[in-house]
Design a protein around this motif. Structure first.
Motif, PDB file in Angstrom:
ATOM      1  N   PHE A  20       0.856  -1.184   0.000  1.00 49.80           N
ATOM      2  CA  PHE A  20       0.000   0.000   0.000  1.00 49.80           C
ATOM      3  C   PHE A  20       0.894   1.237   0.000  1.00 49.80           C
ATOM      4  O   PHE A  20       1.983   1.223   0.557  1.00 49.80           O
ATOM      5  CB  PHE A  20      -0.874   0.042   1.258  1.00 49.80           C
ATOM      6  N   VAL A  27       3.844   0.514   2.599  1.00 49.29           N
ATOM      7  CA  VAL A  27       3.688  -0.575   3.568  1.00 49.29           C
ATOM      8  C   VAL A  27       3.519  -1.882   2.805  1.00 49.29           C
ATOM      9  O   VAL A  27       2.681  -1.972   1.904  1.00 49.29           O
ATOM     10  CB  VAL A  27       2.422  -0.373   4.443  1.00 49.29           C
ATOM     11  N   ALA A  29       1.955  -5.113   3.147  1.00 47.32           N
ATOM     12  CA  ALA A  29       0.991  -5.800   4.014  1.00 47.32           C
ATOM     13  C   ALA A  29       1.125  -7.314   3.870  1.00 47.32           C
ATOM     14  O   ALA A  29       0.992  -8.056   4.835  1.00 47.32           O
ATOM     15  CB  ALA A  29      -0.430  -5.362   3.669  1.00 47.32           C
ATOM     16  N   PRO A  48      -0.919 -12.095  14.683  1.00 46.44           N
ATOM     17  CA  PRO A  48      -1.171 -10.864  15.430  1.00 46.44           C
ATOM     18  C   PRO A  48      -1.753  -9.778  14.531  1.00 46.44           C
ATOM     19  O   PRO A  48      -1.726  -9.896  13.299  1.00 46.44           O
ATOM     20  CB  PRO A  48       0.218 -10.468  15.944  1.00 46.44           C
ATOM     21  N   SER A  49      -2.263  -8.744  15.143  1.00 46.93           N
ATOM     22  CA  SER A  49      -2.807  -7.607  14.424  1.00 46.93           C
ATOM     23  C   SER A  49      -1.731  -7.026  13.501  1.00 46.93           C
ATOM     24  O   SER A  49      -0.579  -6.884  13.903  1.00 46.93           O
ATOM     25  CB  SER A  49      -3.273  -6.573  15.448  1.00 46.93           C
ATOM     26  N   GLY A  50      -2.107  -6.737  12.250  1.00 45.87           N
ATOM     27  CA  GLY A  50      -1.166  -6.139  11.309  1.00 45.87           C
ATOM     28  C   GLY A  50      -0.311  -7.129  10.552  1.00 45.87           C
ATOM     29  O   GLY A  50       0.566  -6.743   9.794  1.00 45.87           O
ATOM     30  N   SER A  51      -0.579  -8.444  10.706  1.00 48.52           N
ATOM     31  CA  SER A  51       0.282  -9.437  10.059  1.00 48.52           C
ATOM     32  C   SER A  51      -0.162  -9.760   8.627  1.00 48.52           C
ATOM     33  O   SER A  51       0.484 -10.573   7.968  1.00 48.52           O
ATOM     34  CB  SER A  51       0.350 -10.715  10.906  1.00 48.52           C
ATOM     35  N   GLY A  52      -1.271  -9.149   8.158  1.00 50.54           N
ATOM     36  CA  GLY A  52      -1.660  -9.302   6.756  1.00 50.54           C
ATOM     37  C   GLY A  52      -2.839 -10.221   6.496  1.00 50.54           C
ATOM     38  O   GLY A  52      -3.189 -10.478   5.337  1.00 50.54           O
ATOM     39  N   LYS A  53      -3.496 -10.695   7.542  1.00 46.52           N
ATOM     40  CA  LYS A  53      -4.597 -11.655   7.380  1.00 46.52           C
ATOM     41  C   LYS A  53      -5.761 -11.066   6.589  1.00 46.52           C
ATOM     42  O   LYS A  53      -6.246 -11.665   5.630  1.00 46.52           O
ATOM     43  CB  LYS A  53      -5.102 -12.117   8.768  1.00 46.52           C
ATOM     44  N   THR A  54      -6.206  -9.871   7.010  1.00 43.55           N
ATOM     45  CA  THR A  54      -7.357  -9.249   6.347  1.00 43.55           C
ATOM     46  C   THR A  54      -7.036  -8.945   4.888  1.00 43.55           C
ATOM     47  O   THR A  54      -7.880  -9.141   3.998  1.00 43.55           O
ATOM     48  CB  THR A  54      -7.772  -7.969   7.099  1.00 43.55           C
ATOM     49  N   THR A  55      -5.825  -8.490   4.638  1.00 39.85           N
ATOM     50  CA  THR A  55      -5.455  -8.151   3.265  1.00 39.85           C
ATOM     51  C   THR A  55      -5.495  -9.392   2.373  1.00 39.85           C
ATOM     52  O   THR A  55      -5.975  -9.324   1.229  1.00 39.85           O
ATOM     53  CB  THR A  55      -4.062  -7.484   3.239  1.00 39.85           C
TER      54      THR A  55
HETATM   55  P1  ADP Z   1      -4.394  -8.036  10.024  1.00 38.69           P
HETATM   56  O1  ADP Z   1      -5.731  -8.321   9.433  1.00 38.69           O
HETATM   57  O2  ADP Z   1      -3.538  -9.245  10.187  1.00 38.69           O
HETATM   58  O3  ADP Z   1      -4.508  -7.264  11.307  1.00 38.69           O
HETATM   59  P2  ADP Z   1      -4.036  -6.267   7.767  1.00 38.69           P
HETATM   60  O4  ADP Z   1      -4.065  -7.127   6.566  1.00 38.69           O
HETATM   61  O5  ADP Z   1      -5.283  -5.503   8.077  1.00 38.69           O
HETATM   62  O6  ADP Z   1      -3.562  -7.100   9.028  1.00 38.69           O
HETATM   63  O7  ADP Z   1      -2.869  -5.188   7.631  1.00 38.69           O
HETATM   64  C1  ADP Z   1      -1.536  -5.539   7.318  1.00 38.69           C
HETATM   65  C2  ADP Z   1      -0.716  -4.273   7.207  1.00 38.69           C
HETATM   66  O8  ADP Z   1      -1.126  -3.524   6.078  1.00 38.69           O
HETATM   67  C3  ADP Z   1      -0.858  -3.341   8.395  1.00 38.69           C
HETATM   68  O9  ADP Z   1       0.382  -2.728   8.635  1.00 38.69           O
HETATM   69  C4  ADP Z   1      -1.861  -2.327   7.925  1.00 38.69           C
HETATM   70  O10 ADP Z   1      -1.689  -1.091   8.577  1.00 38.69           O
HETATM   71  C5  ADP Z   1      -1.559  -2.234   6.446  1.00 38.69           C
HETATM   72  N1  ADP Z   1      -2.745  -1.881   5.645  1.00 38.69           N
HETATM   73  C6  ADP Z   1      -3.858  -2.624   5.503  1.00 38.69           C
HETATM   74  N2  ADP Z   1      -4.746  -2.025   4.686  1.00 38.69           N
HETATM   75  C7  ADP Z   1      -4.174  -0.869   4.287  1.00 38.69           C
HETATM   76  C8  ADP Z   1      -4.590   0.216   3.435  1.00 38.69           C
HETATM   77  N3  ADP Z   1      -5.767   0.211   2.802  1.00 38.69           N
HETATM   78  N4  ADP Z   1      -3.716   1.233   3.276  1.00 38.69           N
HETATM   79  C9  ADP Z   1      -2.525   1.257   3.898  1.00 38.69           C
HETATM   80  N5  ADP Z   1      -2.076   0.284   4.703  1.00 38.69           N
HETATM   81  C10 ADP Z   1      -2.886  -0.773   4.907  1.00 38.69           C
END
Ligand code: ADP
Ligand code: MG
Length: 350
Positions: A20, A27, A29, A48-55
């Protein structure tokens, strides 16, 4: 290629990368993910939070385009296919129900968008609500439901589309502990009955261990280990996995050399360790290490003891409170003890 539905796993991710932003604010992700998810599997992305799962989940759903890599669903490449053209549905943590619509209308919504005829979509929505045991709640508004019921409406709304794959992003995160544990069992039952492929995101290791056929442990945008819950728990492949899934209980090289006579970093799970008096001899297949109880953490059903070993490691020991009370365990702080565990229960982490 013949029937595309039989040519690949339900989901195949290859070299998946997502960055991103631009320049210095960039970043990463997701930093290179390869994963095959089998048809009908309950696979959990744990980390953990921020490890890329949601992405990763959003790329599978089609809400984000990968920077690099490919996504296949049932053998069909969909990397650049829009979300509505993919055979997947997503359940989000906040459920995203429409507050002004009834429960039934919420569940019907996706079918209405697809142009399914009224009678047919009503029948399917009622079926889906029955499936999550909310058959009597169709006329209510989401605001008139409990958290667990709203969660089930969100599930019915996804299931009504009969997707092959259901993506769930921390769907139980908003529930309190008791309800969450009930829903864990319920979700698992529904998944088995319907035979769907579930990709489930959580940061809760216990939830992952309870529900999954396999777990992919995420760390800094990468998968650190993939395996069954027992494999991940009993044979973690790295210090990170050992620490994130359970208590890490590290014996660093110097301590491992002294206690085990082995090179490298080693570990043993807290519930595998027996804490006895210094006079008690070790069994033939047991390790033995002496130390002092540094901390006592009473937790009702069990007590955790932190023991500083003479060989220079601090190990956690978990004991069921079979015969002991909180008063009795507290008196153990500062006493000399011996820790025993079977050799088969120790594992190397590097
Ligand atoms: P998780 O679901 O494991 O908590 P995310 O996939 O949400 O992690 O995020 C992984 C990393 O990517 C984090 O550092 C987050 O801040 C970053 N990130 C996620 N979505 C965006 C976005 N739309 N723009 C910028 N950074 C993003
Ligand atoms: Mg997330």
């Amino acid at each position: 290629m013949t029937d595309p539905a039989t040519t690949g796993p339900a989901i195949r991710l290859r070299g998946l990368v997502k960055t991103f932003g631009v320049g210095t604010s960039q970043v990463t992700a997701v930093a290179g993910v390869d994963l095959d998810i089998v048809d009908g599997e309950f696979l959990t992305l744990l980390g953990p939070s921020g490890s890329g799962k949601t992405t990763v989940l959003r790329m599978i759903a089609g809400f984000e385009l990968p920077t690099e890599g490919t996504i296949e669903l049932a053998g069909r490449e969909v990397t650049r296919v829009p979300p509505f053209d993919r055979d997947v549905n997503t359940v989000f943590q906040d459920y995203a129900l429409f507050p002004h619509m009834s429960v039934l209308q919420n569940v019907e919504y996706g079918l209405r968008v697809k142009g399914v005829a009224k009678a047919e979509r009503r029948r399917r929505a009622v079926d889906a609500l029955d499936g999550v045991r909310l058959g009597d709640y169709g006329q209510r508004k989401p605001g008139q439901l409990s958290g667990g019921q709203r969660q089930r409406v969100a599930l019915a709304r996804a299931l009504v589309n009969r997707p092959r794959v259901l993506l769930l992003d921390e769907p139980l995160g908003a529930l309190d502990l008791k309800l969450r544990e009930e829903m864990q069992v319920e979700l698992k039952v529904i998944q088995r009955q319907v035979g769907l492929t579930f990709v489930f995101v959580t940061h809760d290791q216990e939830e992952a261990l309870t529900m999954s056929d396999r777990i992919a442990v995420f760390h800094d945008g990468r998968i650190e280990q993939v395996g069954t819950p027992a494999e991940i728990y009993e044979r973690p492949s790295s210090p990170f996995v050992a620490g994130f899934v359970g208590t890490s209980n590290l014996m660093k090289p110097a301590a491992a050399q002294a206690i085990l006579g082995r090179k490298g970093t080693w570990s043993v799970r807290p519930e595998k360790v027996r804490m006895v008096s210094e006079e008690e001899p070790a069994g033939a297949d047991e390790r033995s290490a002496d130390g002092t109880v540094a901390e006592v953490v009473y937790a009702g059903a069990a007590t955790r003891f932190l023991v500083d070993l003479d060989a220079g490691a601090r190990l956690t020991v978990l004991q069921q409170n079979l015969h002991t009370s909180s008063m009795q365990v507290q008196t153990l702080r500062g006493t000399r003890v011996r820790l025993l565990w079977r050799r088969e229960h120790e594992f190397q982490l590097d």
